[in-house]
Scaffold this motif. Structure first.
Motif, mmCIF file in Angstrom:
data_model
loop_
_atom_site.group_PDB
_atom_site.id
_atom_site.type_symbol
_atom_site.label_atom_id
_atom_site.label_comp_id
_atom_site.label_asym_id
_atom_site.label_seq_id
_atom_site.Cartn_x
_atom_site.Cartn_y
_atom_site.Cartn_z
ATOM 1 N N LYS A 141 0.837 -1.207 0.000
ATOM 2 C CA LYS A 141 0.000 0.000 0.000
ATOM 3 C C LYS A 141 0.867 1.250 0.000
ATOM 4 C CE LYS A 141 -4.018 -1.953 0.187
ATOM 5 N NZ LYS A 141 -4.965 -1.873 -0.903
ATOM 6 N N LEU A 143 3.788 1.554 -1.387
ATOM 7 C CA LEU A 143 4.340 1.700 -2.744
ATOM 8 C C LEU A 143 3.292 2.238 -3.723
ATOM 9 C CD1 LEU A 143 6.516 -1.510 -2.981
ATOM 10 C CD2 LEU A 143 7.313 0.849 -2.760
ATOM 11 N N GLU A 144 2.019 1.976 -3.444
ATOM 12 C CA GLU A 144 0.941 2.467 -4.305
ATOM 13 C C GLU A 144 0.699 3.965 -4.152
ATOM 14 O OE1 GLU A 144 -2.563 0.151 -3.707
ATOM 15 O OE2 GLU A 144 -1.616 -1.702 -4.380
ATOM 16 N N GLY A 146 2.723 6.385 -4.442
ATOM 17 C CA GLY A 146 3.435 7.133 -5.475
ATOM 18 C C GLY A 146 2.801 7.046 -6.854
ATOM 19 N N LYS A 147 1.819 6.222 -7.060
ATOM 20 C CA LYS A 147 1.207 6.057 -8.390
ATOM 21 C C LYS A 147 0.310 7.199 -8.748
ATOM 22 C CE LYS A 147 1.348 1.074 -8.785
ATOM 23 N NZ LYS A 147 0.606 -0.126 -9.000
#
Length: 147
Positions: A141, A143-144, A146-147
């Protein structure tokens, strides 16, 4: 850094509990072993663990600066000890290991105790796996974002 410490703590717990399960399996396997290399019957083994405390921030900083990686907390196995409980004496004069009175020394392994220990170790391992999965989800979560 906190995430890696958390992973290290959970990983050390999983490793320790897996070793504990392996020792329990060895104890059950040798339930009827009346001769060992050391002489006498098999003696029950126990896993001794201790807390591996987190290093203070200053110590961690110095270790990183010097390129040495310290422990991040958790548990560690200090030794695999032998249980000093007395052996079971069973009357069986036909057994090849019977003494002059016809008694045989059997290992000090109790199947009920081993099964209870195995269930406790299994529950601790399951808790460690659950904590690992939560950490994995949190990382995914993060890492997500930055999307």
């Amino acid at each position: 850094m906190a995430f890696m410490n958390s992973m290290s703590i959970v990983g050390s717990g999983m490793t320790a509990q897996q070793l504990r399960l392996d020792i329990i399996a060895e104890n059950i396997t040798n339930l009827n072993t009346t001769r060992t290399e050391a002489g006498g019957p098999y003696r029950r083994k126990l896993v001794v663990m201790e807390e591996q405390p987190l290093s203070p921030f200053r110590t961690i900083l110095q270790e990183r600066f010097n390129g040495v990686r310290g422990q991040g907390g958790g548990v560690r196995v200090t030794e695999i000890a032998e249980d000093d409980a007395p052996f079971k004496m069973v009357y069986d004069p036909t057994h090849p290991d019977a003494n002059g009175d016809g008694y045989v020394e059997l290992p000090n392994v109790d199947v009920v105790m081993e099964m209870a220990d195995a269930m406790a170790a299994n529950q601790a391992l399951a808790a460690d796996i659950t904590a690992f999965n939560v950490l994995k989800t949190v990382a995914a979560k993060g890492l997500e974002i930055g999307k």
